[in-house]
Design a protein around this motif. Structure first.
Motif, PDB file in Angstrom:
ATOM      1  N   UNK A  53       1.311   7.884 -51.809  1.00 43.96           N
ATOM      2  CA  UNK A  53       1.863   7.276 -50.258  1.00 43.96           C
ATOM      3  C   UNK A  53       0.849   6.723 -49.746  1.00 43.96           C
ATOM      4  N   UNK A  54      -0.266   6.483 -49.305  1.00 44.68           N
ATOM      5  CA  UNK A  54      -1.402   5.878 -49.069  1.00 44.68           C
ATOM      6  C   UNK A  54      -1.813   4.418 -49.838  1.00 44.68           C
ATOM      7  N   UNK A  55      -1.394   4.541 -51.114  1.00 41.94           N
ATOM      8  CA  UNK A  55      -1.884   3.285 -51.569  1.00 41.94           C
ATOM      9  C   UNK A  55      -1.093   2.487 -51.312  1.00 41.94           C
ATOM     10  N   UNK A  56       0.883   2.709 -51.482  1.00 40.86           N
ATOM     11  CA  UNK A  56       1.551   1.787 -51.463  1.00 40.86           C
ATOM     12  C   UNK A  56       2.085   1.618 -50.054  1.00 40.86           C
ATOM     13  N   UNK A  57       1.707   2.178 -49.031  1.00 37.62           N
ATOM     14  CA  UNK A  57       1.756   1.633 -47.835  1.00 37.62           C
ATOM     15  C   UNK A  57       1.026   0.879 -47.609  1.00 37.62           C
ATOM     16  N   UNK A  58      -0.030   0.543 -47.834  1.00 41.75           N
ATOM     17  CA  UNK A  58      -1.404  -0.913 -47.919  1.00 41.75           C
ATOM     18  C   UNK A  58      -0.605  -1.544 -49.512  1.00 41.75           C
ATOM     19  N   UNK A  59      -0.643  -1.328 -50.069  1.00 42.16           N
ATOM     20  CA  UNK A  59      -0.099  -1.991 -51.209  1.00 42.16           C
ATOM     21  C   UNK A  59       1.131  -1.791 -52.158  1.00 42.16           C
ATOM     22  N   UNK A  60       2.234  -2.954 -51.080  1.00 42.56           N
ATOM     23  CA  UNK A  60       3.277  -2.810 -50.854  1.00 42.56           C
ATOM     24  C   UNK A  60       4.234  -2.805 -52.557  1.00 42.56           C
ATOM     25  N   UNK A  61       4.878  -2.440 -52.958  1.00 40.62           N
ATOM     26  CA  UNK A  61       5.750  -2.910 -54.430  1.00 40.62           C
ATOM     27  C   UNK A  61       6.681  -3.993 -54.126  1.00 40.62           C
ATOM     28  N   UNK A  62       5.984  -4.777 -54.903  1.00 41.28           N
ATOM     29  CA  UNK A  62       6.738  -6.251 -55.164  1.00 41.28           C
ATOM     30  C   UNK A  62       8.795  -5.825 -55.686  1.00 41.28           C
ATOM     31  N   UNK A  63       9.444  -5.770 -55.239  1.00 42.10           N
ATOM     32  CA  UNK A  63      10.628  -5.741 -55.498  1.00 42.10           C
ATOM     33  C   UNK A  63      11.488  -6.791 -56.960  1.00 42.10           C
ATOM     34  N   UNK A  64      10.749  -7.393 -56.809  1.00 43.22           N
ATOM     35  CA  UNK A  64      10.852  -8.757 -57.695  1.00 43.22           C
ATOM     36  C   UNK A  64       9.937  -8.371 -59.189  1.00 43.22           C
ATOM     37  N   UNK A  65       8.958  -7.325 -59.231  1.00 41.00           N
ATOM     38  CA  UNK A  65       8.224  -6.993 -60.237  1.00 41.00           C
ATOM     39  C   UNK A  65       8.330  -5.763 -60.934  1.00 41.00           C
ATOM     40  N   UNK A  66       8.688  -4.938 -59.476  1.00 36.88           N
ATOM     41  CA  UNK A  66       8.366  -3.342 -60.375  1.00 36.88           C
ATOM     42  C   UNK A  66       9.680  -3.403 -61.709  1.00 36.88           C
ATOM     43  N   UNK A  67       9.122  -2.741 -62.084  1.00 39.39           N
ATOM     44  CA  UNK A  67      10.668  -2.058 -63.190  1.00 39.39           C
ATOM     45  C   UNK A  67      11.162  -1.092 -62.835  1.00 39.39           C
TER      46      UNK A  67
END
Length: 679
Positions: A53-67
């Motif tokens: 959770x803390x990782x994705x708060x700092x490094x958000x998921x790119x909606x155009x790259x995630x599978x």
């Protein structure tokens, strides 16, 4: 097309998520953990969840790259919601802004609000960045934690070398280092010393008792992930190959369907549930192949050695090496594991196969007890499984069939269906044969492992309005063969109901009831097995009030009832939390809890706030008072300090604990200190 209904309603989590994103608190994590913790051990390691959770708060998921795999790691999205996000991108083209999520079918405003802090649309994401740009985005994260029980325990007072005692001091030490280039590289190192273990002496002459490290490379042409060192694998429904975090039964019924995230670097501190070696995921069109090899040392209970071959009664998973006996069993067994996963994915359909083989340097020979008749015996084990999941209109179908060569089968199937805009249904059927064996098995089960069990689970989610949410499930199960402390085939039920009322964003009410009915051995003096029904009931009422942007009050009252034959125990717990959140230098929380139980069988568990990446889920037993204080101080940008002090008092007792953990007196207190540096 997917329904616009909110497939999984998590309205009661919404106020917590906003606070989490702003102040890095763990309110939402607390809700997730409490939903599963009743079916896990007190010392279960929740660090993997907290760190994600803390990782994705700092490094958000790119909606155009995630599978979709990274979205599944967030844990609060249902499989249908993840599929809807990917399907919208395929149909309408790349996302231009995160607010376009409002147009995704199946996501309403509340779910979008949950997701926004964890996602982004990276501008220029279609172009490769230079090496210098990647290197400049790298970040270091260094953390140290110290903790100990302040009172002297019996194991540290014994000086007679002929008696068992703790060889080290009572300090608990933990170190953690991360270097991360988002979406490209992660270097991880964990170091841990448990209380009672030696430090730079004896069996731990290299310092810490446990070291874990890995180097992870991502998205190198067709190589999706390459991990050297310690890693985790999660495939299918967890019948054959699953390490790391997994949820049990609880209020978040979507976790009945496992959402495997494949290969990931191992970053937790559990000393058993990981692989050590090398693994990689290679993708070609619709196919992904993940070969892996692992070689690591295990601790096992040594029994005997004959003709140069060693025999062990069981593998030890707790990672404790404090006493001479524990040290003698430390790393005395090696495990070689190799295998592969092959996965095919096209549109909404996924089909996968796991094949793996394990070799041990010695033979596992369980104690000659009736319930161990079908337990694993030997030094090698081969497993294979096939799993699937697919989306059909408003339904998500999932399942897995697994086989341990030379022994048994295990399988599970289920569905998640949106019956209307207000009602969702979850079904899961499982059949795990008594002679099915797998070392890394974490499928949904009533028992601790998916073996010797048949069951059927039915769950419902009903949201008549945005302010009201009702969740319920009924799980019926049978154990065809004997179990520990159950010397005959048996059956049971687990019933759960929870009502959440959220009048507004500042007020939340919760009411929960749970009933569990299982069988245990009766009076041990009888020569034949006579089973008694063991019935446990739990009633919980909780409220939370946000008085201001910085101050929140939360309280809970819980009653427990235990009955076995003529033995009856009752229990209650009441606590009051005061939570202070600030964007300034200092934030923290305080709890005062009063409790009384008639015995150990009626103990009550309650999740407690802790320092970052740590977890605390103690049980309350006997009669007493417990209080704790958590403080966080932001010393400056990139430097944070945490302190936690907890005390339990038992007025009617003169000693606490037993054996080497015994404390003279009626007080037990604990101190934790933690520093983190980010640069």
């Amino acid at each position: 097309m997917l329904s616009k209904s909110n497939f999984f309603v998590l309205l009661y989590l919404l106020p917590h998520l906003v606070a989490l994103a702003q102040t890095e608190n763990t309110d939402l994590i607390e809700q997730l953990v409490e939903s599963m913790a009743d079916d896990l051990t007190e010392d279960y390691d929740y660090m993997e969840l907290t760190e994600k959770w803390n990782y994705y708060l700092k490094h958000p998921i790119d909606l155009n790259k995630t599978n979709g795999e990274t979205l599944s790691e967030l844990r609060f999205l249902s499989p249908l919601q993840v599929a809807a996000i990917i399907a919208h991108r395929k149909a309408a083209g790349p996302y231009l802004t995160v607010y376009e999520l409002q147009a995704v079918e199946g996501l309403n405003v509340e779910i979008v609000g949950l997701l926004l802090p964890f996602v982004q649309v990276e501008q220029g994401s279609g172009f490769d960045r230079s090496a210098n740009e990647y290197l400049s985005s790298g970040r270091h994260d260094l953390m140290f934690r110290y903790g100990r029980i302040l009172e002297k325990q019996q194991g540290y007072l014994i000086t007679d070398p002929t008696r068992s005692s703790y060889l080290g001091n009572a300090d608990r030490l933990f170190g953690r280092y991360r270097y991360t280039i988002p979406q490209k590289l992660q270097l991880s190192l964990n170091m841990k010393k448990d209380a009672g273990e030696q430090f730079f002496k004896g069996a731990q002459r290299l310092g810490f008792d446990f070291y874990s490290g890995s180097l992870s490379l991502q998205k190198i042409k067709r190589w999706q992930q390459v991990v050297i060192g310690d890693y985790s694998l999660q495939f299918g429904q967890g019948l054959a190959l699953w390490t790391g975090l997994s949820f049990g039964k609880g209020a978040l019924v979507q976790h009945v369907a496992r959402q495997g995230i494949g290969l990931r670097p191992y970053t937790s501190s559990n000393e058993f549930a990981f692989f050590r070696g090398m693994a990689a995921s290679y993708a070609v069109r619709n196919w992904t192949v993940t070969p892996f090899i692992s070689y690591k040392k295990l601790s096992a209970t040594f029994v005997d050695s004959t003709s140069g071959r060693s025999y062990y009664s069981a593998i030890i998973e707790n990672g404790l090496h404090r006493t001479p006996n524990e040290v003698s069993n430390r790393h005395n067994l090696t495990q070689l594991l190799l295998g592969t996963n092959i996965q095919y994915q096209k549109n909404a359909f996924t089909l996968g196969v796991n094949v793996l083989h394990t070799e041990l340097s010695g033979n596992i020979m369980p104690r000659a007890l009736p319930y161990n008749r079908y337990a694993f015996v030997g030094s090698d084990l081969s497993n294979a499984s096939i799993y699937y999941h697919t989306y059909i209109h408003n339904m998500y179908l999932f399942g897995e069939l697994a086989h341990s060569f030379g022994s048994g089968l295990a399988y599970t199937n289920g569905l998640i269906a949106s019956l209307s805009h207000k009602l969702s249904l979850v079904l899961q059927q499982r059949d795990y044969q008594k002679n099915y064996h797998a070392f890394y098995n974490q499928a949904l089960a009533e028992g601790s492992h998916a073996v010797n069990e048949k069951g059927f689970y039915t769950g419902l989610i009903f949201q008549p309005s945005k302010k009201v949410l009702w969740v319920a499930y009924a799980d019926s199960f049978r154990f065809p063969w004997l179990r520990y402390r159950v010397d005959a085939p048996s059956s049971g039920q687990d019933l759960f109901s929870q009502l959440n009322i959220t009048p507004n964003k500042k007020v939340r009410y919760l009411l929960r009831y749970r009933f569990r009915n299982k069988a245990e051995n009766g009076d041990s003096i009888h020569p034949t097995a006579i089973l008694e029904r063991v019935k446990r009931q739990q009633v919980r009422a909780e409220s939370q009030f946000q008085l201001s942007s910085t101050l929140t009050l939360r309280n809970r009252i819980e009653f427990g009832h235990y009955k076995k034959a003529t033995e009856v125990e009752k229990a209650y717990l009441f606590y009051q939390d005061v939570i202070y959140k600030s964007r300034g230098m200092v934030s923290g929380n305080i709890r005062v809890a009063l409790f009384k139980t008639d015995g150990y069988n009626s103990r009550i568990y309650a999740f407690e706030n802790d320092v970052l990446y740590a977890s605390s889920f103690p049980f309350y037993s006997n009669k007493g008072i417990r209080y704790y204080l958590n403080l966080r101080c932001r010393i400056k940008i990139g430097v944070d300090f945490w302190c936690r002090y907890a005390v339990s008092r038992y007025p009617a007792l003169h000693e606490l604990g037993s054996a080497l953990d015994k404390i003279e007196g009626n007080r037990k207190s604990e101190l934790k200190l933690q520093m983190r540096f980010q640069f």
